[in-house]
Design an enzyme around this catalytic site. Structure first.
Site, mmCIF file in Angstrom:
data_model
loop_
_atom_site.group_PDB
_atom_site.id
_atom_site.type_symbol
_atom_site.label_atom_id
_atom_site.label_comp_id
_atom_site.label_asym_id
_atom_site.label_seq_id
_atom_site.Cartn_x
_atom_site.Cartn_y
_atom_site.Cartn_z
ATOM 1 N N GLY A 353 0.798 -1.221 0.000
ATOM 2 C CA GLY A 353 0.000 0.000 0.000
ATOM 3 C C GLY A 353 0.830 1.270 0.000
ATOM 4 N N GLY A 376 -1.795 -6.097 1.127
ATOM 5 C CA GLY A 376 -1.722 -7.350 1.884
ATOM 6 C C GLY A 376 -1.774 -8.570 0.980
HETATM 7 P P1 ADP Z 1 3.755 -1.111 2.511
HETATM 8 O O1 ADP Z 1 2.372 -0.581 2.774
HETATM 9 O O2 ADP Z 1 4.379 -0.526 1.282
HETATM 10 O O3 ADP Z 1 3.822 -2.598 2.575
HETATM 11 P P2 ADP Z 1 4.426 -0.829 5.280
HETATM 12 O O4 ADP Z 1 2.984 -0.697 5.589
HETATM 13 O O5 ADP Z 1 5.128 -2.043 5.707
HETATM 14 O O6 ADP Z 1 4.669 -0.600 3.717
HETATM 15 O O7 ADP Z 1 5.210 0.372 5.926
HETATM 16 C C1 ADP Z 1 4.905 1.695 5.662
HETATM 17 C C2 ADP Z 1 5.215 2.551 6.840
HETATM 18 O O8 ADP Z 1 6.530 2.349 7.284
HETATM 19 C C3 ADP Z 1 5.068 4.004 6.518
HETATM 20 O O9 ADP Z 1 3.985 4.534 7.246
HETATM 21 C C4 ADP Z 1 6.402 4.600 6.979
HETATM 22 O O10 ADP Z 1 6.246 5.805 7.695
HETATM 23 C C5 ADP Z 1 6.933 3.530 7.903
HETATM 24 N N1 ADP Z 1 8.390 3.616 8.042
HETATM 25 C C6 ADP Z 1 9.314 3.587 7.086
HETATM 26 N N2 ADP Z 1 10.537 3.772 7.599
HETATM 27 C C7 ADP Z 1 10.386 3.921 8.938
HETATM 28 C C8 ADP Z 1 11.264 4.165 10.026
HETATM 29 N N3 ADP Z 1 12.575 4.273 9.835
HETATM 30 N N4 ADP Z 1 10.738 4.279 11.248
HETATM 31 C C9 ADP Z 1 9.411 4.165 11.448
HETATM 32 N N5 ADP Z 1 8.523 3.936 10.468
HETATM 33 C C10 ADP Z 1 9.000 3.824 9.223
HETATM 34 MG MG MG Z 2 1.195 -0.314 4.569
#
Ligand code: ADP
Ligand code: MG
Length: 412
Positions: A353, A376
């Site tokens: 996402g 997801g």
């Molecule tokens: P995706 O939706 O692409 O799978 P995630 O949901 O796993 O990604 O993670 C996204 C979140 O991770 C974002 O809200 C971002 O702010 C957070 N994030 C990225 N780097 C860090 C960090 N160093 N510390 C805390 N949060 C982080």
């Molecule tokens: Mg996410």
């Protein structure tokens, strides 16, 4: 792909029950991001051009079995109507006599949208009676909602017990793109994994470990690995109970000869908020009361070098807290770099996402090989799990004639 698609039946004169994923952000009664709606247009147009009538089903938000006015699908239908240049009325409810009558009146080439399926808790419970009623609205079932395929709900799994079930074109595209990563990706194959937590991504790391040549780890989840390597990470996001798992993953990578790239420098901030004091430090010098919020410039350079030879790149999870623009440098640069690599012929697939949102914000989605519409769902797919909403779609039979294909195929 071993699933039958909408090209495998004659839609003409049929009432097609289509599960779409129109769970889009709505603000002030308007659709804010219509990418999920646009992604399913090829399926809808194909069916309409082939003289079908469409009964669309979707959920929106988390109304949890109650009618929530702000979760009504009317703004979505209005938007879709403009895109299709056709009226798209929404029923008052997914159930009821009015809905049954509206379905019965549908003519080839017409579209009807059921009101938010999750106004009934039976949807998420995969209730048999609810599924039976939904199925009664169609002659065939088409699932184009890849983003919901990891959920066994009435509209994704239940209805398929009553109707011949086919994949829509978006579903097909998602399955093809993601299976190409698991089956025979052009090598070298590198996975860039970021985002908040290791916990949500252990399964993906394990399954991809068997397939990738390199992992590049950024974002909050890198911290747990940095601790496993003996660093301390101050106030940074950390899953202490997963440090052991992280250590094992590092060992496995080492044993298998999988390159494992972790940041060597990070941007740290006093607070994880806009305007907070911040600086770049080496990963072994993260101050006690600071948080790592992005990977640093030296790490960006290492990531780039490691990606240079890759012919296939999968990216999931932002490399920093990109919602705060100052902490989104590495994420934005990665998005631009990957768009360039895709232009140059590499296979670049982005799933998740937030990572997809980052790519879209920069207007780069069109340049990637594939952008997954399922956060997801795409992760579960890459964990190697069979998604329930895909499992129920009819298989393409290769040796046998297609007699047993449709569960409800007419007996002759
Ligand atoms: P995706 O939706 O692409 O799978 P995630 O949901 O796993 O990604 O993670 C996204 C979140 O991770 C974002 O809200 C971002 O702010 C957070 N994030 C990225 N780097 C860090 C960090 N160093 N510390 C805390 N949060 C982080
Ligand atoms: Mg996410």
């Amino acid at each position: 792909m071993d699933k039958l698609t909408i090209r495998d039946f004659d839609p003409s004169g049929k009432r097609v029950l289509v599960r779409v994923d129109f769970n889009v952000p709505i603000e002030d009664g308007k659709v804010k991001d219509d990418s999920r709606i646009r992604a399913t247009l090829p399926t809808l147009r194909y069916l309409l051009e082939h003289n079908a009538s469409l009964v669309l089903m979707s959920h929106l938000g988390r109304p949890k079995g109650k009618v929530v006015e702000s979760a009504r699908l009317r703004p979505v239908a209005a938007w879709l109507s403009a895109l299709l240049r056709l009226p798209v009325p929404v029923t008052g409810d997914a159930l009821g006599v009015g809905t049954r009558d509206a379905v019965a009146r549908l003519k080839p080439g017409q579209v009807l949208m059921l009101e938010n399926l999750r106004f009934h808790s039976e949807e998420e419970q995969n209730d048999a009676e609810y599924a039976t009623t939904l199925a009664s609205y169609g002659d065939v079932f088409v699932n184009d909602a890849f983003g919901t395929a990891h959920r066994a709900h009435a509209s994704t799994v239940g209805v398929a017990a009553h109707l011949p079930a086919y994949a829509g074109l978006l579903m097909e595209r998602e399955i093809k793109a993601l299976s190409s990563l698991l089956e025979s990706p052009p090598r070298p194959f590198a996975a860039v994994i970021g985002g908040a937590k290791v916990s949500g991504k252990l399964g993906v790391l394990a399954n991809l470990m068997e397939r990738v040549d390199a992992f590049l780890i950024g974002g909050g989840m890198a911290n747990t690995f940095l601790v496993a390597q003996g660093n301390s990470v101050g106030k940074s996001l950390l899953e202490r109970d997963l440090v052991e798992d992280a250590r094992r993953i590092l060992e496995t990578a080492e044993r298998k000869g999988v390159q494992f790239v972790l940041p060597t420098d990070v941007l740290v901030a006093k607070e994880v908020t806009r305007g907070a004091e911040h600086k770049v430090v080496s990963v072994n010098k993260i101050p006690n009361s600071w948080s790592a919020v992005d990977i640093g410039p030296a790490s960006r350079e290492q990531f780039r070098e490691a990606l240079e030879p890759a012919q296939t790149i999968f990216w999931n999870g932002p490399l920093g807290v990109f919602e705060v623009p100052t902490f989104g440098d590495a994420t934005r640069r990665m998005a631009r770099y990957l768009a360039q690599r895709a232009d140059d012929g590499a296979t670049v697939i982005v799933g998740g996402g937030d990572s997809v949102a980052a790519v879209e914000e920069l207007g780069l989605s069109g340049r990637m090989t594939h952008i997954s519409t399922g956060g997801g769902a795409s992760l579960e797919f890459l964990e190697g799990r069979e998604l329930p909403g895909i499992a129920v779609l009819q298989n393409r039979l290769t040796e046998q004639p297609p007699v047993a294909a449709g569960r409800s195929a007419q007996k002759s």
